[in-house]
Enzyme design. Sequence first.
Site, PDB file in Angstrom:
ATOM      1  N   ASP A   1      26.670   7.999  16.116  1.00  0.00           N
ATOM      2  CA  ASP A   1      27.685   7.794  17.152  1.00  0.00           C
ATOM      3  C   ASP A   1      27.306   8.423  18.487  1.00  0.00           C
ATOM      4  OD1 ASP A   1      27.930  10.451  16.539  1.00  0.00           O
ATOM      5  OD2 ASP A   1      30.112  10.428  16.279  1.00  0.00           O
TER       6      ASP A   1
ATOM      7  N   ARG B   1      23.897  20.303  42.902  1.00  0.00           N
ATOM      8  CA  ARG B   1      24.145  19.814  44.263  1.00  0.00           C
ATOM      9  C   ARG B   1      25.607  19.889  44.674  1.00  0.00           C
ATOM     10  NH1 ARG B   1      20.063  14.717  43.852  1.00  0.00           N
ATOM     11  NH2 ARG B   1      20.498  15.058  41.642  1.00  0.00           N
ATOM     12  N   GLN B   2      26.515  20.009  43.705  1.00  0.00           N
ATOM     13  CA  GLN B   2      27.911  20.248  44.052  1.00  0.00           C
ATOM     14  C   GLN B   2      28.202  21.730  43.841  1.00  0.00           C
ATOM     15  OE1 GLN B   2      29.941  16.885  41.810  1.00  0.00           O
ATOM     16  NE2 GLN B   2      31.040  16.768  43.748  1.00  0.00           N
TER      17      GLN B   2
ATOM     18  N   ASP C   1      14.421  18.548  56.744  1.00  0.00           N
ATOM     19  CA  ASP C   1      15.760  18.545  57.318  1.00  0.00           C
ATOM     20  C   ASP C   1      16.143  19.977  57.673  1.00  0.00           C
ATOM     21  OD1 ASP C   1      16.608  19.771  54.866  1.00  0.00           O
ATOM     22  OD2 ASP C   1      16.869  17.793  53.988  1.00  0.00           O
TER      23      ASP C   1
ATOM     24  N   LYS D   1      17.669  14.972  61.478  1.00  0.00           N
ATOM     25  CA  LYS D   1      18.256  13.652  61.227  1.00  0.00           C
ATOM     26  C   LYS D   1      19.648  13.576  61.839  1.00  0.00           C
ATOM     27  CE  LYS D   1      18.202  14.081  56.864  1.00  0.00           C
ATOM     28  NZ  LYS D   1      18.439  13.810  55.430  1.00  0.00           N
TER      29      LYS D   1
ATOM     30  N   ARG E   1      22.942  10.666  62.699  1.00  0.00           N
ATOM     31  CA  ARG E   1      23.516   9.316  62.641  1.00  0.00           C
ATOM     32  C   ARG E   1      24.519   9.221  63.790  1.00  0.00           C
ATOM     33  NH1 ARG E   1      23.526   5.681  58.499  1.00  0.00           N
ATOM     34  NH2 ARG E   1      22.866   7.256  56.997  1.00  0.00           N
TER      35      ARG E   1
ATOM     36  N   ASP F   1       9.702  20.708  50.392  1.00  0.00           N
ATOM     37  CA  ASP F   1      11.102  20.577  49.993  1.00  0.00           C
ATOM     38  C   ASP F   1      11.269  21.163  48.600  1.00  0.00           C
ATOM     39  OD1 ASP F   1      13.743  19.977  50.327  1.00  0.00           O
ATOM     40  OD2 ASP F   1      13.444  17.845  50.695  1.00  0.00           O
TER      41      ASP F   1
ATOM     42  N   ALA G   1      13.712  10.046  47.232  1.00  0.00           N
ATOM     43  CA  ALA G   1      12.585  10.085  48.180  1.00  0.00           C
ATOM     44  C   ALA G   1      12.905   9.441  49.520  1.00  0.00           C
ATOM     45  CB  ALA G   1      11.332   9.450  47.576  1.00  0.00           C
TER      46      ALA G   1
ATOM     47  N   THR H   1      14.834  10.641  52.116  1.00  0.00           N
ATOM     48  CA  THR H   1      14.682  11.627  53.197  1.00  0.00           C
ATOM     49  C   THR H   1      13.215  11.925  53.452  1.00  0.00           C
ATOM     50  OG1 THR H   1      16.824  12.668  52.756  1.00  0.00           O
ATOM     51  CG2 THR H   1      15.190  13.998  53.895  1.00  0.00           C
TER      52      THR H   1
END
Length: 319
Positions: A41, A100-101, A177, A200, A202, A226, A232, A234
């Site tokens: 299962d 990442r959070q 970055d 970067k 926007r 990095d 990939a 960025t």
Amino acid sequence: MNIHGKDIKIFAGNSNKDLAVSIAECLGLPLGKSEIGMFSDGEISVSIGESVRGSDVFVVQSTSSPVNRHLMELLLMIDAFRRASAGRITAVIPYYGYARQDRKNKARDPISAKLVADLICKAGADRVLTMDLHAAQIQGFFDVPVDHMLGMPILAAYYEKKIAEEKDKDFIVVSPDLGSVTRARTFAERLGLPLAIVDKRRPRANVSEVMNIIGEVRDKDVIILDDMIDTAGTLCNGAKAIKEAGARSVVAGATHAVLSGPALERLENSVLEEVVLLDTIRLPEEKKISCIKTLSVAPVLAEAIARIYSDKPVSTLFV
């Protein structure tokens, strides 16, 4: 090795068994006997095949893709060792997923990095050994000691040799970055190289990012540094902007080879001549494309394990 009057044992989950074997070999130890399977299962089953009573146990498991399965394997192994009366349990997590959070960016966001840290502690880990957390403050999310190793010295040693061999090149380190500036600056200082930054921006919604290069890269041989390469995007966009700004060559180095989604296609079609990655995440054969070179973290993690076991400082590994 028998510093505490108890033995040391290295076990591995399924995420990166090759790395665990290499770590055990560096320590002159066999890999501990265990079986990790799955019920029909989908539930994960764990069976430890030898006594760990009183032992100093180190379980090597990156929480990489498939993240949820590998995380559950780690939790169940820790629980099994605790219930088998292991003397001390160290979770060796070369790559820590769900990192990442690490904060609430929106009102109802979870803090996944903290939740996973709580799960690892609750399962029974007495200590955590990891490498290049996405955010250094995640160390504080654990209620047990955390030894946070850095991949940068391994990459720096590689590039020091490369710089010495390629004396005709004019190298510069570039941060991909603004968030990676501190890591890249430390790397550049160690190599004695100048630093540039990809900024970067926007301008407005649904408008492509504008890449500004802070620093002079014209006629330079660029090393982008990095902590991880995921899709990939960025990295490849930054490399393209650097090349368009007049750089002679562009290479990259990173600790964690997440390489999800279109990453491999992007790397193959990019201007990057070489991408150096560490083996914190297992790289299957189908992902070993021509531009990727892999370096092992096994000697560093093995030395850290030996120092933890013998109660010696781990920080001296960074000197």
